[in-house]
Structure formats: C-alpha cells, structure tokens
Scaffold this motif. Structure first.
Motif, PDB file in Angstrom:
ATOM      1  N   ALA A  34      42.506  40.050  61.002  1.00 23.60           N
ATOM      2  CA  ALA A  34      43.188  38.746  60.933  1.00 23.60           C
ATOM      3  C   ALA A  34      42.285  37.564  61.259  1.00 23.60           C
ATOM      4  CB  ALA A  34      44.401  38.742  61.865  1.00 23.60           C
ATOM      5  N   ILE A  35      41.306  37.756  62.099  1.00 21.59           N
ATOM      6  CA  ILE A  35      40.464  36.624  62.508  1.00 21.59           C
ATOM      7  C   ILE A  35      39.292  36.370  61.562  1.00 21.59           C
ATOM      8  CG2 ILE A  35      41.077  36.827  64.936  1.00 21.59           C
ATOM      9  CD1 ILE A  35      38.397  38.229  65.382  1.00 21.59           C
ATOM     10  N   PRO A  79      50.277  51.916  69.916  1.00 25.06           N
ATOM     11  CA  PRO A  79      50.752  50.530  69.787  1.00 25.06           C
ATOM     12  C   PRO A  79      50.221  49.620  70.900  1.00 25.06           C
ATOM     13  CG  PRO A  79      52.581  51.992  70.328  1.00 25.06           C
ATOM     14  CD  PRO A  79      51.400  52.856  70.055  1.00 25.06           C
ATOM     15  N   CYS A  80      49.887  50.196  72.049  1.00 25.45           N
ATOM     16  CA  CYS A  80      49.284  49.371  73.118  1.00 25.45           C
ATOM     17  C   CYS A  80      47.938  48.810  72.677  1.00 25.45           C
ATOM     18  CB  CYS A  80      49.128  50.190  74.399  1.00 25.45           C
ATOM     19  SG  CYS A  80      50.700  50.573  75.203  1.00 25.45           S
ATOM     20  N   THR A  81      47.163  49.600  71.924  1.00 24.17           N
ATOM     21  CA  THR A  81      45.876  49.097  71.423  1.00 24.17           C
ATOM     22  C   THR A  81      46.095  47.948  70.441  1.00 24.17           C
ATOM     23  OG1 THR A  81      45.736  50.648  69.537  1.00 24.17           O
ATOM     24  CG2 THR A  81      44.790  51.379  71.641  1.00 24.17           C
ATOM     25  N   ILE A  82      47.172  48.033  69.681  1.00 18.83           N
ATOM     26  CA  ILE A  82      47.489  46.969  68.720  1.00 18.83           C
ATOM     27  C   ILE A  82      47.903  45.702  69.465  1.00 18.83           C
ATOM     28  CG2 ILE A  82      48.925  46.330  66.746  1.00 18.83           C
ATOM     29  CD1 ILE A  82      49.334  49.436  66.346  1.00 18.83           C
ATOM     30  N   VAL A  83      48.716  45.866  70.500  1.00 15.63           N
ATOM     31  CA  VAL A  83      49.152  44.735  71.326  1.00 15.63           C
ATOM     32  C   VAL A  83      47.940  44.030  71.930  1.00 15.63           C
ATOM     33  CG1 VAL A  83      50.330  44.136  73.480  1.00 15.63           C
ATOM     34  CG2 VAL A  83      51.472  45.605  71.811  1.00 15.63           C
ATOM     35  N   ILE A  84      47.012  44.801  72.485  1.00 15.11           N
ATOM     36  CA  ILE A  84      45.817  44.219  73.117  1.00 15.11           C
ATOM     37  C   ILE A  84      44.972  43.470  72.086  1.00 15.11           C
ATOM     38  CG2 ILE A  84      43.622  44.782  74.248  1.00 15.11           C
ATOM     39  CD1 ILE A  84      45.206  47.119  75.629  1.00 15.11           C
ATOM     40  N   THR A  85      44.800  44.059  70.915  1.00 11.22           N
ATOM     41  CA  THR A  85      44.005  43.407  69.860  1.00 11.22           C
ATOM     42  C   THR A  85      44.674  42.111  69.408  1.00 11.22           C
ATOM     43  OG1 THR A  85      43.239  45.583  69.152  1.00 11.22           O
ATOM     44  CG2 THR A  85      42.905  43.763  67.621  1.00 11.22           C
ATOM     45  N   ALA A  86      45.990  42.133  69.237  1.00  8.02           N
ATOM     46  CA  ALA A  86      46.714  40.922  68.821  1.00  8.02           C
ATOM     47  C   ALA A  86      46.635  39.843  69.895  1.00  8.02           C
ATOM     48  CB  ALA A  86      48.166  41.266  68.507  1.00  8.02           C
ATOM     49  N   ILE A  87      46.773  40.241  71.166  1.00 11.09           N
ATOM     50  CA  ILE A  87      46.650  39.268  72.268  1.00 11.09           C
ATOM     51  C   ILE A  87      45.259  38.651  72.272  1.00 11.09           C
ATOM     52  CG2 ILE A  87      46.506  39.060  74.787  1.00 11.09           C
ATOM     53  CD1 ILE A  87      48.894  40.985  74.945  1.00 11.09           C
ATOM     54  N   ASN A  89      43.407  38.098  69.769  1.00 12.34           N
ATOM     55  CA  ASN A  89      43.395  37.099  68.687  1.00 12.34           C
ATOM     56  C   ASN A  89      44.134  35.827  69.082  1.00 12.34           C
ATOM     57  OD1 ASN A  89      42.117  39.014  67.121  1.00 12.34           O
ATOM     58  ND2 ASN A  89      43.894  39.452  65.847  1.00 12.34           N
ATOM     59  N   LEU A  90      45.266  35.988  69.766  1.00 10.23           N
ATOM     60  CA  LEU A  90      46.106  34.841  70.116  1.00 10.23           C
ATOM     61  C   LEU A  90      45.405  33.876  71.075  1.00 10.23           C
ATOM     62  CD1 LEU A  90      49.550  36.635  70.467  1.00 10.23           C
ATOM     63  CD2 LEU A  90      48.898  34.977  68.710  1.00 10.23           C
ATOM     64  N   PHE A  91      44.512  34.396  71.884  1.00  5.74           N
ATOM     65  CA  PHE A  91      43.826  33.539  72.853  1.00  5.74           C
ATOM     66  C   PHE A  91      42.426  33.133  72.408  1.00  5.74           C
ATOM     67  CE2 PHE A  91      47.152  35.522  75.381  1.00  5.74           C
ATOM     68  CZ  PHE A  91      47.688  34.394  75.985  1.00  5.74           C
ATOM     69  N   ARG A  92      42.089  33.435  71.185  1.00  9.27           N
ATOM     70  CA  ARG A  92      40.764  33.101  70.658  1.00  9.27           C
ATOM     71  C   ARG A  92      40.754  31.656  70.162  1.00  9.27           C
ATOM     72  NH1 ARG A  92      37.136  36.647  69.829  1.00  9.27           N
ATOM     73  NH2 ARG A  92      38.607  38.370  69.716  1.00  9.27           N
ATOM     74  N   LYS A  93      39.736  30.917  70.560  1.00  6.36           N
ATOM     75  CA  LYS A  93      39.621  29.529  70.119  1.00  6.36           C
ATOM     76  C   LYS A  93      38.461  29.334  69.144  1.00  6.36           C
ATOM     77  CE  LYS A  93      41.630  27.529  74.314  1.00  6.36           C
ATOM     78  NZ  LYS A  93      42.800  28.288  74.143  1.00  6.36           N
ATOM     79  N   ARG A 169      43.138  27.966  59.270  1.00  8.10           N
ATOM     80  CA  ARG A 169      42.742  29.293  59.756  1.00  8.10           C
ATOM     81  C   ARG A 169      43.403  29.636  61.088  1.00  8.10           C
ATOM     82  NH1 ARG A 169      36.569  31.608  60.173  1.00  8.10           N
ATOM     83  NH2 ARG A 169      37.149  33.741  60.676  1.00  8.10           N
ATOM     84  N   MET A 170      43.421  28.699  62.017  1.00  7.99           N
ATOM     85  CA  MET A 170      44.017  28.956  63.329  1.00  7.99           C
ATOM     86  C   MET A 170      45.508  29.273  63.190  1.00  7.99           C
ATOM     87  SD  MET A 170      43.621  29.368  66.529  1.00  7.99           S
ATOM     88  CE  MET A 170      42.179  28.598  67.187  1.00  7.99           C
ATOM     89  N   SER A 171      46.207  28.549  62.344  1.00  7.40           N
ATOM     90  CA  SER A 171      47.635  28.815  62.135  1.00  7.40           C
ATOM     91  C   SER A 171      47.843  30.201  61.524  1.00  7.40           C
ATOM     92  CB  SER A 171      48.238  27.758  61.206  1.00  7.40           C
ATOM     93  OG  SER A 171      48.122  26.485  61.777  1.00  7.40           O
ATOM     94  N   TRP A 172      46.994  30.562  60.576  1.00  8.62           N
ATOM     95  CA  TRP A 172      47.076  31.873  59.932  1.00  8.62           C
ATOM     96  C   TRP A 172      46.873  32.993  60.966  1.00  8.62           C
ATOM     97  CZ3 TRP A 172      48.640  34.303  55.765  1.00  8.62           C
ATOM     98  CH2 TRP A 172      48.101  35.550  55.430  1.00  8.62           C
ATOM     99  N   VAL A 173      45.833  32.855  61.767  1.00  5.22           N
ATOM    100  CA  VAL A 173      45.529  33.871  62.779  1.00  5.22           C
ATOM    101  C   VAL A 173      46.674  33.986  63.787  1.00  5.22           C
ATOM    102  CG1 VAL A 173      43.977  34.476  64.704  1.00  5.22           C
ATOM    103  CG2 VAL A 173      43.024  33.687  62.527  1.00  5.22           C
ATOM    104  N   LEU A 174      47.209  32.851  64.214  1.00  5.65           N
ATOM    105  CA  LEU A 174      48.324  32.870  65.168  1.00  5.65           C
ATOM    106  C   LEU A 174      49.563  33.525  64.564  1.00  5.65           C
ATOM    107  CD1 LEU A 174      47.999  29.361  66.855  1.00  5.65           C
ATOM    108  CD2 LEU A 174      47.476  31.588  67.859  1.00  5.65           C
ATOM    109  N   PHE A 175      49.872  33.197  63.314  1.00  2.00           N
ATOM    110  CA  PHE A 175      51.042  33.769  62.646  1.00  2.00           C
ATOM    111  C   PHE A 175      50.906  35.282  62.501  1.00  2.00           C
ATOM    112  CE2 PHE A 175      52.967  35.222  58.649  1.00  2.00           C
ATOM    113  CZ  PHE A 175      54.311  35.004  58.950  1.00  2.00           C
TER     114      PHE A 175
END
Length: 194
Positions: A34-35, A79-87, A89-93, A169-175
């Motif tokens: 996603a990123i 699914p915990c690994t997926i949660v961690i990977t998504a998190i 991404n969510l905090f990446r600037k 890009r940031m909106s896409w990654v967050l979504f």
C-alpha cells in the motif's frame, strides 16, 4: 520429480495466495504494498520475495519436523501481523525508500509466521513424497508467482488512482491501511486462541 507433481505443488502455492480462502495472505500483501507506487516495482518485488523466503523457511523447518506450533495460535498471529503492518502504514509520514526499509524486515519476519499457517497441511503431503525439496520448490514458486500477480494488480490500480483521480498518496495509503487494519483486527478477534 515428475512434471505433474511439480505442477500440483506450484498450483497449491498459487492458490495459497490467490484463492478466496487466502484473504489473510492477500490482506498482508496489500498492507505491505500500500505504501508503494508503480515506480517502486523493483523494491516491491524484493519485498514479496523476502516474504516468500520467510514463508519457505518455516515450511521447510516444519516439513522436516524441526518446529511445530499450535495451529490456533498461528491462525491468531497471522491477522496480528497484518494489523501491525497496517498500523505501521497509518503512522508513516515519509514514503522515501530509506524510511520504508523496515518493511523488508516485516515481510521476512512475518513471512515466518504466515508459513506456519499452511505448514501442517503441506507437511502431510510432502512427508509422503520422496522429493521434499522439489515439492517445496514448486509450492514456493507458485506462492511467489501468485504474489507477483497480486503486486502487479495492486500497482496497476495504484497507477490508475494516482494518474486519473485527484486522490493524494497519503490519502490512498490511509484508506487502504485503515480498511486492511479493520478487516485484520476483526479476524484476530475472532481467532483469539484462549
């Protein structure tokens, strides 16, 4: 190893990533990719290969009966690994290649956990086979081909989104990351092993 056996294991690896039952692996690949944008194809291919290496190592150790894990815990940890990977991404600037190098370690390390998810099933099949190495090779080649197909589809969609819409890009990654996070968290909560 006869060609039909190789094709059987290749198809098994392909379906392990592409089939409708493979939502957890698909979400993980989506969260990893996603990123990235379509200009990062080389880096993304290295990334999914790191995942395949981790996945393959666990399968090998499992088939050789060196390691075994309770499948309830593995089904929870995936699914915990997926949660961690998504998190992550969510905090990446920053999306520079230097700042996202951690994804290679996530892919490799979490690939070890994902490999355990199919280990019990394939262990039984490969244990009966004289050519364990060729069976694993066929399976992992199919897995890699499935992941490359998914990556190309994701990056194609990303190309279309970035070039034909006004979505940043940031909106896409967050979504994408928020959607993956939500689905993976639901899966994890449903699979709590205790």
């Amino acid at each position: 190893m006869p060609l039909q056996d190789f094709i059987f294991y290749f198809k098994l690896g392909w379906e392990h990533i592409i089939s409708a039952d493979a939502l957890d692996h698909q979400l993980f690949v989506l969260a990893l990719v996603a990123i990235y944008s379509y200009v990062n194809l080389k880096q993304v291919l290295i990334l999914v290969t790191a995942f395949t290496i981790g996945h393959s190592l666990t399968l090998l150790l499992s088939v050789l009966d060196i390691i075994r894990f309770d499948s309830k815990w593995v089904e929870f940890l995936i699914p915990c690994t997926i949660v961690i990977t998504a998190i992550s991404n969510l905090f990446r600037k920053d999306f520079s290649l230097k700042s996202i190098k951690i994804n290679y370690f996530l892919a490799l390390g979490f690939g070890l956990i994902h490999g355990m998810g199919f280990a019990n099933s394939i262990r039984i099949m490969l244990a009966k086979d004289q050519n364990i190495g060729w069976g694993l090779f066929g399976f992992n080649l199919g897995l890699e081909a499935g992941q490359v197909f998914m990556v190309i589809m994701i990056l194609l969609i990303t190309f279309l989104v970035f070039n034909y819409t006004r979505i940043k890009r940031m909106s896409w990654v967050l979504f994408i990351s928020a959607a993956v996070f939500s689905l993976a968290l639901k899966m994890a909560l449903e699979r709590i092993p205790f």
